[in-house]
Design an enzyme around this catalytic site. Structure first.
Site, PDB file in Angstrom:
ATOM      1  N   ASP B  32     -41.204 102.211  -8.563  1.00 34.03           N
ATOM      2  CA  ASP B  32     -41.199 102.722  -7.204  1.00 34.03           C
ATOM      3  C   ASP B  32     -39.768 103.191  -6.932  1.00 34.03           C
ATOM      4  O   ASP B  32     -38.845 102.844  -7.686  1.00 34.03           O
ATOM      5  CB  ASP B  32     -41.596 101.599  -6.234  1.00 34.03           C
ATOM      6  CG  ASP B  32     -41.509 102.025  -4.783  1.00 34.03           C
ATOM      7  OD1 ASP B  32     -41.877 103.180  -4.481  1.00 34.03           O
ATOM      8  OD2 ASP B  32     -41.077 101.205  -3.945  1.00 34.03           O
ATOM      9  N   ASP B  34     -37.905 103.999  -3.281  1.00 33.74           N
ATOM     10  CA  ASP B  34     -37.137 103.447  -2.167  1.00 33.74           C
ATOM     11  C   ASP B  34     -37.209 101.923  -2.161  1.00 33.74           C
ATOM     12  O   ASP B  34     -38.293 101.348  -2.252  1.00 33.74           O
ATOM     13  CB  ASP B  34     -37.608 104.022  -0.822  1.00 33.74           C
ATOM     14  CG  ASP B  34     -36.472 104.070   0.183  1.00 33.74           C
ATOM     15  OD1 ASP B  34     -35.442 104.705  -0.110  1.00 33.74           O
ATOM     16  OD2 ASP B  34     -36.593 103.444   1.254  1.00 33.74           O
TER      17      ASP B  34
END
Lengths: 316, 316
Positions: B32, B34
Protein backbone atom coordinates in the site's frame (compact mmCIF):
# COMPACT_ATOMS: atom_id res chain seq x y z
CA UNK A 1 -63.66 -3.34 15.00
CA UNK A 2 -60.14 -2.23 15.67
CA UNK A 3 -58.02 -5.05 14.34
CA UNK A 4 -55.12 -3.06 15.79
CA UNK A 5 -56.60 -3.21 19.26
CA UNK A 6 -56.48 -7.00 19.10
CA UNK A 7 -52.81 -7.00 18.18
CA UNK A 8 -53.48 -8.00 14.57
CA UNK A 9 -51.61 -5.77 12.18
CA UNK A 10 -53.03 -6.46 8.85
CA UNK A 11 -53.15 -3.63 6.29
CA UNK A 12 -56.91 -3.68 6.63
CA UNK A 13 -58.49 -1.49 3.97
CA UNK A 14 -61.18 0.59 5.69
CA UNK A 15 -64.06 2.79 4.55
CA UNK A 16 -66.73 5.16 5.90
CA UNK A 17 -68.38 3.28 8.77
CA UNK A 18 -65.14 1.60 9.89
CA UNK A 19 -63.28 4.88 9.76
CA UNK A 20 -66.04 6.47 11.80
CA UNK A 21 -65.78 3.79 14.52
CA UNK A 22 -62.00 4.12 14.53
CA UNK A 23 -62.09 7.90 14.91
CA UNK A 24 -64.65 7.66 17.71
CA UNK A 25 -62.17 5.53 19.66
CA UNK A 26 -59.40 8.14 19.39
CA UNK A 27 -58.69 11.52 21.02
CA UNK A 28 -55.42 12.35 19.30
CA UNK A 29 -55.04 12.25 15.55
CA UNK A 30 -51.41 12.57 14.37
CA UNK A 31 -50.80 13.41 10.72
CA UNK A 32 -47.61 13.30 8.73
CA UNK A 33 -47.62 16.16 6.20
CA UNK A 34 -45.89 15.57 2.87
CA UNK A 35 -47.60 12.79 0.91
CA UNK A 36 -50.49 12.77 3.42
CA UNK A 37 -52.13 16.21 3.52
CA UNK A 38 -50.11 17.86 0.76
CA UNK A 39 -47.57 17.29 -1.98
CA UNK A 40 -45.10 20.14 -1.83
CA UNK A 41 -47.26 23.22 -2.46
CA UNK A 42 -50.46 21.38 -3.40
CA UNK A 43 -52.96 20.25 -0.77
CA UNK A 44 -54.36 16.74 -1.15
CA UNK A 45 -57.99 17.12 -2.19
CA UNK A 46 -60.24 16.99 0.86
CA UNK A 47 -57.37 17.04 3.40
CA UNK A 48 -58.13 20.54 4.71
CA UNK A 49 -61.77 19.59 5.24
CA UNK A 50 -60.77 16.40 7.10
CA UNK A 51 -58.47 18.36 9.40
CA UNK A 52 -61.04 21.07 10.18
CA UNK A 53 -63.81 18.46 10.70
CA UNK A 54 -61.64 16.63 13.23
CA UNK A 55 -60.80 19.84 15.05
CA UNK A 56 -64.46 20.90 15.04
CA UNK A 57 -65.39 17.57 16.61
CA UNK A 58 -62.99 18.23 19.48
CA UNK A 59 -60.20 15.91 18.44
CA UNK A 60 -56.65 16.91 19.24
CA UNK A 61 -54.97 17.11 15.85
CA UNK A 62 -51.19 17.35 15.63
CA UNK A 63 -48.79 17.29 12.70
CA UNK A 64 -45.64 15.22 13.07
CA UNK A 65 -43.20 15.80 10.25
CA UNK A 66 -39.60 14.78 9.60
CA UNK A 67 -39.23 17.80 7.32
CA UNK A 68 -36.57 19.89 9.01
CA UNK A 69 -36.11 22.60 6.41
CA UNK A 70 -38.28 25.31 7.94
CA UNK A 71 -39.08 26.69 11.40
CA UNK A 72 -42.58 26.18 12.83
CA UNK A 73 -43.65 29.77 12.11
CA UNK A 74 -43.11 29.12 8.45
CA UNK A 75 -45.25 25.96 8.72
CA UNK A 76 -48.17 27.96 10.08
CA UNK A 77 -48.00 30.13 6.97
CA UNK A 78 -47.84 27.09 4.72
CA UNK A 79 -50.87 25.49 6.40
CA UNK A 80 -52.82 28.71 5.97
CA UNK A 81 -51.68 29.16 2.36
CA UNK A 82 -52.85 25.64 1.47
CA UNK A 83 -56.29 26.10 3.08
CA UNK A 84 -55.67 24.59 6.53
CA UNK A 85 -56.82 27.81 8.15
CA UNK A 86 -57.41 26.54 11.69
CA UNK A 87 -53.96 25.02 12.39
CA UNK A 88 -52.01 26.69 15.18
CA UNK A 89 -48.30 26.78 15.95
CA UNK A 90 -48.64 24.45 18.94
CA UNK A 91 -50.09 21.68 16.75
CA UNK A 92 -46.91 21.45 14.68
CA UNK A 93 -44.12 19.06 15.66
CA UNK A 94 -41.31 19.09 13.11
CA UNK A 95 -38.02 17.26 13.48
CA UNK A 96 -36.24 20.63 13.55
CA UNK A 97 -38.44 21.89 16.41
CA UNK A 98 -38.03 18.63 18.33
CA UNK A 99 -34.24 18.76 17.74
CA UNK A 100 -34.20 22.22 19.29
CA UNK A 101 -36.19 20.92 22.30
CA UNK A 102 -33.82 17.96 22.63
CA UNK A 103 -30.73 20.17 22.62
CA UNK A 104 -32.20 22.80 24.94
CA UNK A 105 -34.23 20.72 27.41
CA UNK A 106 -32.90 17.17 27.34
CA UNK A 107 -29.13 17.49 26.94
CA UNK A 108 -29.07 21.17 28.04
CA UNK A 109 -26.30 21.90 25.59
CA UNK A 110 -23.46 24.18 26.72
CA UNK A 111 -21.54 25.27 23.67
CA UNK A 112 -22.35 25.56 19.99
CA UNK A 113 -24.08 23.23 17.54
CA UNK A 114 -22.57 22.59 14.11
CA UNK A 115 -25.52 22.25 11.75
CA UNK A 116 -25.20 20.27 8.53
CA UNK A 117 -28.61 21.33 7.30
CA UNK A 118 -30.73 24.14 5.91
CA UNK A 119 -30.98 27.69 7.22
CA UNK A 120 -34.49 26.88 8.45
CA UNK A 121 -33.08 24.31 10.86
CA UNK A 122 -30.49 26.79 12.11
CA UNK A 123 -33.23 29.42 12.60
CA UNK A 124 -35.35 26.97 14.62
CA UNK A 125 -32.40 26.26 16.95
CA UNK A 126 -31.57 29.93 17.34
CA UNK A 127 -35.23 30.66 18.08
CA UNK A 128 -34.99 28.21 20.96
CA UNK A 129 -31.83 29.92 22.21
CA UNK A 130 -29.48 27.16 21.04
CA UNK A 131 -26.33 28.75 19.55
CA UNK A 132 -25.10 27.48 16.18
CA UNK A 133 -21.71 27.84 14.54
CA UNK A 134 -21.89 30.65 12.00
CA UNK A 135 -20.58 29.43 8.69
CA UNK A 136 -18.00 31.88 7.36
CA UNK A 137 -18.29 32.69 3.67
CA UNK A 138 -14.91 31.33 2.57
CA UNK A 139 -15.28 29.83 -0.90
CA UNK A 140 -11.61 28.83 -1.15
CA UNK A 141 -11.23 27.28 2.30
CA UNK A 142 -10.43 23.58 2.55
CA UNK A 143 -10.44 21.16 5.45
CA UNK A 144 -6.64 21.49 5.50
CA UNK A 145 -6.70 25.18 6.44
CA UNK A 146 -10.21 26.25 7.47
CA UNK A 147 -11.04 27.52 10.94
CA UNK A 148 -12.79 25.09 13.29
CA UNK A 149 -14.83 26.41 16.23
CA UNK A 150 -13.51 25.53 19.69
CA UNK A 151 -16.72 24.87 21.60
CA UNK A 152 -18.79 22.61 19.34
CA UNK A 153 -20.70 20.23 21.61
CA UNK A 154 -23.06 18.73 19.03
CA UNK A 155 -23.26 18.04 15.32
CA UNK A 156 -26.83 18.04 14.01
CA UNK A 157 -27.50 16.63 10.53
CA UNK A 158 -30.64 17.40 8.58
CA UNK A 159 -31.69 17.77 4.99
CA UNK A 160 -29.05 20.01 3.41
CA UNK A 161 -29.40 21.04 -0.21
CA UNK A 162 -26.28 23.19 0.17
CA UNK A 163 -24.12 20.29 1.33
CA UNK A 164 -20.45 20.63 0.40
CA UNK A 165 -17.49 18.39 1.02
CA UNK A 166 -16.09 21.00 3.40
CA UNK A 167 -19.21 20.86 5.60
CA UNK A 168 -19.04 17.07 5.70
CA UNK A 169 -15.33 17.20 6.54
CA UNK A 170 -15.82 19.79 9.29
CA UNK A 171 -18.61 17.73 10.84
CA UNK A 172 -16.36 14.64 10.69
CA UNK A 173 -13.59 16.54 12.50
CA UNK A 174 -15.91 17.82 15.24
CA UNK A 175 -17.12 14.26 15.87
CA UNK A 176 -13.55 13.15 16.67
CA UNK A 177 -14.29 14.59 20.11
CA UNK A 178 -16.21 11.84 21.93
CA UNK A 179 -17.96 14.53 24.02
CA UNK A 180 -19.45 16.10 20.93
CA UNK A 181 -22.99 14.73 20.47
CA UNK A 182 -24.05 13.32 17.11
CA UNK A 183 -27.71 13.97 16.27
CA UNK A 184 -29.83 13.63 13.14
CA UNK A 185 -33.16 15.39 12.67
CA UNK A 186 -34.45 12.28 10.89
CA UNK A 187 -33.34 9.28 8.91
CA UNK A 188 -35.42 9.68 5.74
CA UNK A 189 -33.34 8.16 2.93
CA UNK A 190 -34.82 10.16 0.04
CA UNK A 191 -37.83 12.18 -1.02
CA UNK A 192 -39.77 11.90 -4.26
CA UNK A 193 -39.70 14.76 -6.78
CA UNK A 194 -41.70 15.10 -9.96
CA UNK A 195 -40.55 13.31 -13.12
CA UNK A 196 -39.13 10.31 -11.27
CA UNK A 197 -36.33 12.33 -9.70
CA UNK A 198 -35.43 12.00 -6.04
CA UNK A 199 -33.83 14.17 -3.41
CA UNK A 200 -31.34 12.54 -1.00
CA UNK A 201 -32.69 12.93 2.54
CA UNK A 202 -31.14 13.50 5.95
CA UNK A 203 -30.62 9.75 6.27
CA UNK A 204 -28.28 9.81 3.31
CA UNK A 205 -26.12 12.59 4.75
CA UNK A 206 -26.21 10.97 8.19
CA UNK A 207 -24.91 7.72 6.71
CA UNK A 208 -21.96 9.58 5.16
CA UNK A 209 -21.09 11.08 8.51
CA UNK A 210 -21.60 7.82 10.39
CA UNK A 211 -19.00 6.19 8.15
CA UNK A 212 -16.48 9.04 8.30
CA UNK A 213 -16.81 9.35 12.08
CA UNK A 214 -17.24 5.67 12.97
CA UNK A 215 -20.16 6.70 15.21
CA UNK A 216 -23.95 6.25 15.21
CA UNK A 217 -26.27 9.25 15.22
CA UNK A 218 -29.11 9.68 17.69
CA UNK A 219 -32.19 10.20 15.53
CA UNK A 220 -34.75 12.75 16.78
CA UNK A 221 -37.51 12.36 14.19
CA UNK A 222 -39.81 9.47 13.36
CA UNK A 223 -39.58 6.50 13.91
CA UNK A 224 -37.88 7.51 17.19
CA UNK A 225 -40.31 7.89 20.11
CA UNK A 226 -38.83 11.26 21.04
CA UNK A 227 -41.36 13.25 19.00
CA UNK A 228 -44.13 11.59 21.01
CA UNK A 229 -42.39 12.67 24.21
CA UNK A 230 -42.42 16.25 22.87
CA UNK A 231 -46.15 15.99 22.20
CA UNK A 232 -46.84 14.45 25.63
CA UNK A 233 -44.92 17.23 27.34
CA UNK A 234 -47.11 19.87 25.68
CA UNK A 235 -50.54 18.22 25.76
CA UNK A 236 -52.00 16.66 28.88
CA UNK A 237 -53.60 13.24 28.95
CA UNK A 238 -52.11 11.72 25.82
CA UNK A 239 -52.83 7.99 25.98
CA UNK A 240 -51.19 5.88 23.24
CA UNK A 241 -54.26 3.64 22.96
CA UNK A 242 -56.31 6.72 22.07
CA UNK A 243 -53.86 7.99 19.42
CA UNK A 244 -54.03 7.38 15.69
CA UNK A 245 -51.02 7.96 13.42
CA UNK A 246 -51.77 8.65 9.75
CA UNK A 247 -48.81 8.62 7.36
CA UNK A 248 -47.50 7.61 3.96
CA UNK A 249 -44.18 6.00 4.80
CA UNK A 250 -43.83 2.60 6.45
CA UNK A 251 -40.26 3.06 7.68
CA UNK A 252 -40.99 6.33 9.45
CA UNK A 253 -44.72 6.90 10.08
CA UNK A 254 -45.97 3.35 10.62
CA UNK A 255 -42.91 2.34 12.64
CA UNK A 256 -43.23 5.52 14.73
CA UNK A 257 -46.85 4.65 15.46
CA UNK A 258 -45.92 1.08 16.40
CA UNK A 259 -43.02 2.26 18.55
CA UNK A 260 -45.40 4.53 20.46
CA UNK A 261 -48.22 2.00 20.79
CA UNK A 262 -50.66 3.83 18.44
CA UNK A 263 -52.99 2.38 15.86
CA UNK A 264 -51.73 3.34 12.41
CA UNK A 265 -53.26 4.23 9.05
CA UNK A 266 -51.28 4.15 5.82
CA UNK A 267 -52.53 6.52 3.14
CA UNK A 268 -51.56 5.63 -0.41
CA UNK A 269 -51.00 9.19 -1.66
CA UNK A 270 -47.29 9.22 -0.84
CA UNK A 271 -44.16 7.05 -0.85
CA UNK A 272 -45.21 3.57 0.35
CA UNK A 273 -47.61 1.33 -1.52
CA UNK A 274 -49.82 -1.53 -0.37
CA UNK A 275 -47.39 -4.10 -1.84
CA UNK A 276 -44.57 -2.67 0.29
CA UNK A 277 -46.66 -3.17 3.43
CA UNK A 278 -47.68 -6.65 2.30
CA UNK A 279 -43.99 -7.57 1.87
CA UNK A 280 -43.27 -6.62 5.47
CA UNK A 281 -46.39 -8.49 6.60
CA UNK A 282 -45.45 -11.69 4.76
CA UNK A 283 -41.70 -11.57 5.26
CA UNK A 284 -39.20 -12.30 7.96
CA UNK A 285 -38.04 -11.11 10.44
CA UNK A 286 -41.02 -10.68 12.72
CA UNK A 287 -39.40 -7.42 13.90
CA UNK A 288 -40.54 -5.88 10.63
CA UNK A 289 -44.19 -6.21 11.72
CA UNK A 290 -43.87 -2.76 13.27
CA UNK A 291 -43.71 -1.40 9.73
CA UNK A 292 -47.08 -2.88 8.82
CA UNK A 293 -50.03 -0.47 9.13
CA UNK A 294 -53.14 -1.54 10.98
CA UNK A 295 -55.33 0.15 8.37
CA UNK A 296 -55.03 1.44 4.84
CA UNK A 297 -56.90 4.18 2.97
CA UNK A 298 -56.42 5.44 -0.57
CA UNK A 299 -56.34 9.03 0.64
CA UNK A 300 -57.24 10.99 3.75
CA UNK A 301 -60.23 12.13 1.69
CA UNK A 302 -61.66 8.67 2.48
CA UNK A 303 -62.34 10.09 5.96
CA UNK A 304 -64.94 12.56 4.62
CA UNK A 305 -67.95 10.17 4.39
CA UNK A 306 -67.43 9.30 8.06
CA UNK A 307 -68.02 12.94 8.95
CA UNK A 308 -71.01 13.20 6.66
CA UNK A 309 -72.67 10.32 8.48
CA UNK A 310 -71.86 12.00 11.77
CA UNK A 311 -73.29 15.26 10.44
CA UNK A 312 -76.44 13.43 9.31
CA UNK A 313 -76.85 11.94 12.77
CA UNK A 314 -76.25 15.24 14.46
CA UNK A 315 -78.80 16.94 12.24
CA UNK A 316 -81.40 14.21 12.89
CA UNK B 1 8.82 -19.63 10.32
CA UNK B 2 5.74 -18.38 8.55
CA UNK B 3 3.04 -18.44 11.17
CA UNK B 4 0.77 -17.40 8.30
CA UNK B 5 1.68 -20.48 6.32
CA UNK B 6 0.34 -22.65 9.15
CA UNK B 7 -2.95 -20.81 9.21
CA UNK B 8 -2.14 -19.03 12.47
CA UNK B 9 -2.77 -15.34 12.17
CA UNK B 10 -1.14 -13.77 15.12
CA UNK B 11 0.21 -10.21 14.78
CA UNK B 12 3.70 -11.68 15.13
CA UNK B 13 6.25 -8.89 15.54
CA UNK B 14 9.18 -9.73 13.26
CA UNK B 15 12.75 -8.46 12.84
CA UNK B 16 15.77 -8.83 10.59
CA UNK B 17 16.35 -12.61 10.29
CA UNK B 18 12.61 -13.44 10.31
CA UNK B 19 11.91 -10.75 7.72
CA UNK B 20 14.71 -12.17 5.60
CA UNK B 21 13.22 -15.69 5.72
CA UNK B 22 9.78 -14.28 4.91
CA UNK B 23 11.02 -12.30 1.91
CA UNK B 24 12.94 -15.32 0.59
CA UNK B 25 9.65 -17.24 0.46
CA UNK B 26 7.91 -14.60 -1.65
CA UNK B 27 8.07 -13.54 -5.31
CA UNK B 28 5.52 -10.74 -5.24
CA UNK B 29 5.66 -7.94 -2.72
CA UNK B 30 2.54 -5.75 -2.69
CA UNK B 31 2.74 -2.38 -0.96
CA UNK B 32 0.00 0.00 0.00
CA UNK B 33 1.27 3.59 -0.41
CA UNK B 34 -0.06 6.19 2.01
CA UNK B 35 0.97 5.42 5.58
CA UNK B 36 3.30 2.66 4.35
CA UNK B 37 5.91 4.16 2.01
CA UNK B 38 4.92 7.82 2.35
CA UNK B 39 2.75 10.28 4.22
CA UNK B 40 1.32 12.68 1.67
CA UNK B 41 4.40 14.32 0.16
CA UNK B 42 6.97 12.89 2.60
CA UNK B 43 8.58 9.48 2.03
CA UNK B 44 8.83 7.19 5.06
CA UNK B 45 12.51 7.05 6.00
CA UNK B 46 14.14 4.03 4.37
CA UNK B 47 11.12 3.11 2.23
CA UNK B 48 12.72 4.03 -1.10
CA UNK B 49 15.78 1.92 -0.22
CA UNK B 50 13.56 -1.04 0.72
CA UNK B 51 11.70 -0.83 -2.59
CA UNK B 52 14.84 -0.57 -4.71
CA UNK B 53 16.53 -3.38 -2.75
CA UNK B 54 13.58 -5.67 -3.41
CA UNK B 55 13.53 -4.79 -7.10
CA UNK B 56 17.31 -5.28 -7.33
CA UNK B 57 16.90 -8.76 -5.81
CA UNK B 58 14.45 -9.70 -8.56
CA UNK B 59 11.25 -9.44 -6.58
CA UNK B 60 8.13 -8.32 -8.36
CA UNK B 61 7.10 -5.20 -6.49
CA UNK B 62 3.65 -3.71 -7.05
CA UNK B 63 1.79 -0.85 -5.40
CA UNK B 64 -1.86 -1.37 -4.59
CA UNK B 65 -3.55 1.81 -3.47
CA UNK B 66 -7.15 2.79 -2.81
CA UNK B 67 -6.23 6.39 -3.55
CA UNK B 68 -8.31 7.26 -6.60
CA UNK B 69 -7.52 10.96 -6.89
CA UNK B 70 -4.86 10.81 -9.59
CA UNK B 71 -4.17 8.87 -12.78
CA UNK B 72 -1.26 6.40 -12.87
CA UNK B 73 1.00 8.78 -14.84
CA UNK B 74 0.79 11.23 -12.01
CA UNK B 75 1.77 8.44 -9.58
CA UNK B 76 4.95 7.73 -11.54
CA UNK B 77 5.91 11.38 -11.07
CA UNK B 78 5.13 11.23 -7.38
CA UNK B 79 7.24 8.09 -6.90
CA UNK B 80 10.14 9.75 -8.68
CA UNK B 81 9.73 13.01 -6.75
CA UNK B 82 9.85 11.17 -3.41
CA UNK B 83 12.99 9.18 -4.32
CA UNK B 84 11.43 5.94 -5.63
CA UNK B 85 13.29 6.34 -8.90
CA UNK B 86 12.93 2.81 -10.25
CA UNK B 87 9.13 2.45 -10.10
CA UNK B 88 7.41 2.02 -13.46
CA UNK B 89 3.86 2.68 -14.58
CA UNK B 90 3.03 -1.02 -14.81
CA UNK B 91 3.83 -1.55 -11.12
CA UNK B 92 1.07 0.83 -10.02
CA UNK B 93 -2.44 -0.47 -9.34
CA UNK B 94 -4.71 2.29 -8.07
CA UNK B 95 -8.42 1.93 -7.45
CA UNK B 96 -9.04 4.50 -10.21
CA UNK B 97 -7.00 2.48 -12.72
CA UNK B 98 -8.67 -0.78 -11.70
CA UNK B 99 -12.10 0.91 -11.92
CA UNK B 100 -11.28 1.89 -15.50
CA UNK B 101 -10.26 -1.72 -16.27
CA UNK B 102 -13.45 -3.01 -14.68
CA UNK B 103 -15.66 -0.69 -16.73
CA UNK B 104 -13.77 -1.26 -19.98
CA UNK B 105 -12.88 -4.96 -19.80
CA UNK B 106 -15.23 -6.65 -17.36
CA UNK B 107 -18.60 -4.99 -17.88
CA UNK B 108 -17.67 -3.55 -21.30
CA UNK B 109 -19.70 -0.43 -20.60
CA UNK B 110 -21.80 1.01 -23.40
CA UNK B 111 -22.83 4.51 -22.46
CA UNK B 112 -21.45 7.11 -20.12
CA UNK B 113 -20.21 6.96 -16.53
CA UNK B 114 -21.33 9.54 -13.99
CA UNK B 115 -18.34 10.15 -11.73
CA UNK B 116 -18.80 11.40 -8.19
CA UNK B 117 -15.09 11.87 -7.65
CA UNK B 118 -12.01 13.93 -8.45
CA UNK B 119 -10.84 15.06 -11.90
CA UNK B 120 -7.98 12.54 -11.64
CA UNK B 121 -10.47 9.68 -11.56
CA UNK B 122 -12.30 11.08 -14.58
CA UNK B 123 -8.97 11.45 -16.44
CA UNK B 124 -8.04 7.82 -15.68
CA UNK B 125 -11.35 6.62 -17.14
CA UNK B 126 -11.04 8.82 -20.19
CA UNK B 127 -7.47 7.58 -20.71
CA UNK B 128 -8.89 4.03 -20.86
CA UNK B 129 -11.50 5.16 -23.40
CA UNK B 130 -14.40 5.08 -20.95
CA UNK B 131 -16.66 8.12 -21.58
CA UNK B 132 -17.71 10.21 -18.58
CA UNK B 133 -20.55 12.69 -18.23
CA UNK B 134 -19.13 16.20 -18.56
CA UNK B 135 -20.26 18.30 -15.65
CA UNK B 136 -21.73 21.55 -16.91
CA UNK B 137 -20.69 24.66 -15.01
CA UNK B 138 -24.13 25.70 -13.76
CA UNK B 139 -23.75 27.20 -10.29
CA UNK B 140 -27.48 27.95 -9.92
CA UNK B 141 -28.82 24.60 -11.15
CA UNK B 142 -30.76 22.42 -8.73
CA UNK B 143 -31.91 18.83 -8.88
CA UNK B 144 -35.39 20.18 -9.69
CA UNK B 145 -34.32 21.72 -13.00
CA UNK B 146 -30.83 20.50 -13.98
CA UNK B 147 -30.17 18.48 -17.11
CA UNK B 148 -29.62 14.73 -16.66
CA UNK B 149 -27.70 12.74 -19.30
CA UNK B 150 -29.70 10.10 -21.16
CA UNK B 151 -27.17 7.30 -21.47
CA UNK B 152 -25.62 6.93 -18.03
CA UNK B 153 -24.91 3.23 -17.53
CA UNK B 154 -22.78 3.45 -14.38
CA UNK B 155 -22.28 5.69 -11.37
CA UNK B 156 -18.74 5.54 -9.98
CA UNK B 157 -18.06 7.01 -6.53
CA UNK B 158 -14.60 7.91 -5.32
CA UNK B 159 -12.97 10.44 -3.06
CA UNK B 160 -14.51 13.78 -4.02
CA UNK B 161 -13.35 16.94 -2.30
CA UNK B 162 -15.65 18.94 -4.58
CA UNK B 163 -18.77 17.01 -3.56
CA UNK B 164 -21.97 19.05 -3.70
CA UNK B 165 -25.54 18.18 -2.90
CA UNK B 166 -26.38 18.47 -6.59
CA UNK B 167 -23.81 15.78 -7.52
CA UNK B 168 -25.17 13.47 -4.84
CA UNK B 169 -28.74 14.11 -6.02
CA UNK B 170 -27.85 13.51 -9.68
CA UNK B 171 -26.10 10.24 -8.81
CA UNK B 172 -29.16 9.19 -6.77
CA UNK B 173 -31.42 9.89 -9.76
CA UNK B 174 -29.25 7.93 -12.20
CA UNK B 175 -29.32 4.95 -9.84
CA UNK B 176 -33.12 4.81 -10.06
CA UNK B 177 -32.48 2.93 -13.32
CA UNK B 178 -31.79 -0.70 -12.27
CA UNK B 179 -29.61 -1.12 -15.37
CA UNK B 180 -27.27 1.63 -14.24
CA UNK B 181 -24.32 0.01 -12.41
CA UNK B 182 -23.29 1.28 -9.00
CA UNK B 183 -19.53 1.14 -8.38
CA UNK B 184 -17.20 2.56 -5.74
CA UNK B 185 -13.45 2.91 -6.23
CA UNK B 186 -12.97 1.93 -2.59
CA UNK B 187 -14.66 1.93 0.77
CA UNK B 188 -12.13 3.81 2.89
CA UNK B 189 -14.15 5.60 5.58
CA UNK B 190 -11.73 8.47 6.26
CA UNK B 191 -8.11 9.52 5.91
CA UNK B 192 -5.92 11.11 8.55
CA UNK B 193 -4.73 14.71 8.13
CA UNK B 194 -2.28 16.61 10.31
CA UNK B 195 -3.46 18.21 13.54
CA UNK B 196 -5.99 15.48 14.30
CA UNK B 197 -8.23 16.44 11.38
CA UNK B 198 -9.69 13.85 9.04
CA UNK B 199 -10.91 13.73 5.48
CA UNK B 200 -14.09 11.76 4.70
CA UNK B 201 -13.21 8.99 2.26
CA UNK B 202 -14.97 7.33 -0.66
CA UNK B 203 -16.68 4.97 1.79
CA UNK B 204 -18.44 7.92 3.40
CA UNK B 205 -19.80 9.23 0.09
CA UNK B 206 -20.72 5.71 -1.02
CA UNK B 207 -22.75 5.23 2.17
CA UNK B 208 -24.71 8.42 1.42
CA UNK B 209 -25.54 7.15 -2.04
CA UNK B 210 -26.36 3.63 -0.83
CA UNK B 211 -28.98 5.10 1.49
CA UNK B 212 -30.47 7.51 -1.06
CA UNK B 213 -30.60 4.83 -3.76
CA UNK B 214 -31.48 1.83 -1.59
CA UNK B 215 -28.73 -0.12 -3.44
CA UNK B 216 -25.32 -1.58 -2.56
CA UNK B 217 -22.21 -0.50 -4.43
CA UNK B 218 -19.76 -2.94 -6.00
CA UNK B 219 -16.39 -2.01 -4.51
CA UNK B 220 -13.37 -2.18 -6.82
CA UNK B 221 -10.53 -1.39 -4.41
CA UNK B 222 -9.15 -3.25 -1.41
CA UNK B 223 -10.42 -5.36 0.34
CA UNK B 224 -12.14 -6.63 -2.83
CA UNK B 225 -10.17 -9.29 -4.70
CA UNK B 226 -10.62 -7.46 -8.00
CA UNK B 227 -7.33 -5.56 -7.73
CA UNK B 228 -5.54 -8.91 -7.46
CA UNK B 229 -7.29 -10.03 -10.64
CA UNK B 230 -5.95 -6.90 -12.36
CA UNK B 231 -2.42 -7.74 -11.18
CA UNK B 232 -2.75 -11.38 -12.24
CA UNK B 233 -3.93 -10.35 -15.69
CA UNK B 234 -0.82 -8.24 -16.19
CA UNK B 235 1.88 -10.37 -14.55
CA UNK B 236 2.28 -14.06 -15.27
CA UNK B 237 2.70 -16.70 -12.59
CA UNK B 238 1.28 -14.84 -9.61
CA UNK B 239 0.76 -17.45 -6.88
CA UNK B 240 -1.04 -16.22 -3.77
CA UNK B 241 1.17 -18.31 -1.49
CA UNK B 242 4.20 -16.44 -2.84
CA UNK B 243 2.66 -12.97 -2.37
CA UNK B 244 3.17 -10.68 0.60
CA UNK B 245 0.86 -7.71 1.26
CA UNK B 246 2.30 -4.84 3.31
CA UNK B 247 -0.13 -2.19 4.49
CA UNK B 248 -1.19 0.09 7.33
CA UNK B 249 -4.94 -0.45 7.46
CA UNK B 250 -6.57 -3.61 8.81
CA UNK B 251 -9.96 -3.11 7.13
CA UNK B 252 -8.49 -2.65 3.66
CA UNK B 253 -4.91 -3.93 3.37
CA UNK B 254 -4.93 -6.88 5.77
CA UNK B 255 -8.39 -8.01 4.72
CA UNK B 256 -7.41 -7.70 1.05
CA UNK B 257 -4.37 -9.91 1.72
CA UNK B 258 -6.52 -12.46 3.56
CA UNK B 259 -9.18 -12.41 0.85
CA UNK B 260 -6.50 -13.16 -1.74
CA UNK B 261 -4.69 -15.84 0.30
CA UNK B 262 -1.52 -13.78 0.87
CA UNK B 263 0.59 -13.50 3.99
CA UNK B 264 0.20 -10.01 5.42
CA UNK B 265 2.40 -7.49 7.22
CA UNK B 266 0.98 -4.55 9.15
CA UNK B 267 3.29 -1.56 9.39
CA UNK B 268 2.60 0.80 12.27
CA UNK B 269 3.38 4.04 10.42
CA UNK B 270 -0.20 4.63 9.32
CA UNK B 271 -3.81 4.31 10.45
CA UNK B 272 -4.11 1.00 12.34
CA UNK B 273 -2.29 0.26 15.57
CA UNK B 274 -1.28 -3.03 17.21
CA UNK B 275 -4.15 -2.74 19.74
CA UNK B 276 -6.67 -2.55 16.86
CA UNK B 277 -5.31 -5.81 15.43
CA UNK B 278 -5.29 -7.40 18.85
CA UNK B 279 -8.96 -6.48 19.31
CA UNK B 280 -9.86 -8.31 16.10
CA UNK B 281 -7.68 -11.25 17.17
CA UNK B 282 -9.31 -11.56 20.60
CA UNK B 283 -12.87 -10.66 19.62
CA UNK B 284 -15.83 -12.28 18.02
CA UNK B 285 -16.90 -13.01 15.32
CA UNK B 286 -14.31 -15.33 13.88
CA UNK B 287 -14.98 -13.72 10.50
CA UNK B 288 -12.94 -10.76 11.72
CA UNK B 289 -9.79 -12.92 11.76
CA UNK B 290 -9.20 -11.87 8.16
CA UNK B 291 -8.44 -8.40 9.50
CA UNK B 292 -5.60 -9.69 11.68
CA UNK B 293 -2.12 -9.38 10.13
CA UNK B 294 0.21 -12.36 10.12
CA UNK B 295 3.16 -10.13 10.94
CA UNK B 296 3.78 -6.66 12.32
CA UNK B 297 6.68 -4.23 11.84
CA UNK B 298 7.13 -0.73 13.22
CA UNK B 299 8.02 0.58 9.76
CA UNK B 300 9.03 -0.78 6.39
CA UNK B 301 12.50 0.48 7.36
CA UNK B 302 12.63 -2.65 9.57
CA UNK B 303 13.22 -4.55 6.31
CA UNK B 304 16.62 -2.88 5.77
CA UNK B 305 18.73 -5.09 8.11
CA UNK B 306 17.44 -8.14 6.23
CA UNK B 307 19.02 -6.77 3.05
CA UNK B 308 22.23 -5.87 4.84
CA UNK B 309 22.59 -9.48 5.97
CA UNK B 310 21.91 -10.61 2.43
CA UNK B 311 24.43 -8.08 1.15
CA UNK B 312 26.96 -9.34 3.72
CA UNK B 313 26.43 -12.92 2.59
CA UNK B 314 26.71 -11.97 -1.05
CA UNK B 315 29.93 -10.09 -0.38
CA UNK B 316 31.37 -12.99 1.70
Amino acid sequence: MAAGAFGFKGCQKIRGPQIRTLLEAKDFILFDCDGVIWHGETAITGAAKVVSSLIRRGKNVVFVTNNCTRPRESYVHKFYRLGFTDVLLEQIFSSSYCSALYLRDVVKIRGQVFVMGCDGLRRELQGAGVPCVEEADEPDATIYDCALAEDVKAVLVGHDDKLTFLKLAKASCYLRDPECLFLATDNDPWHPLSGGRILPGSGSLTAALEVSSGRKATVIGKPSRFMFECISSQFSGVEPARCLMIGDRLETDMLFGSNCGFDTVLTLTGVSQLEDAQRYLDGEPAADRGLVPDYVVDSVADFLPAFEELDDEQSD
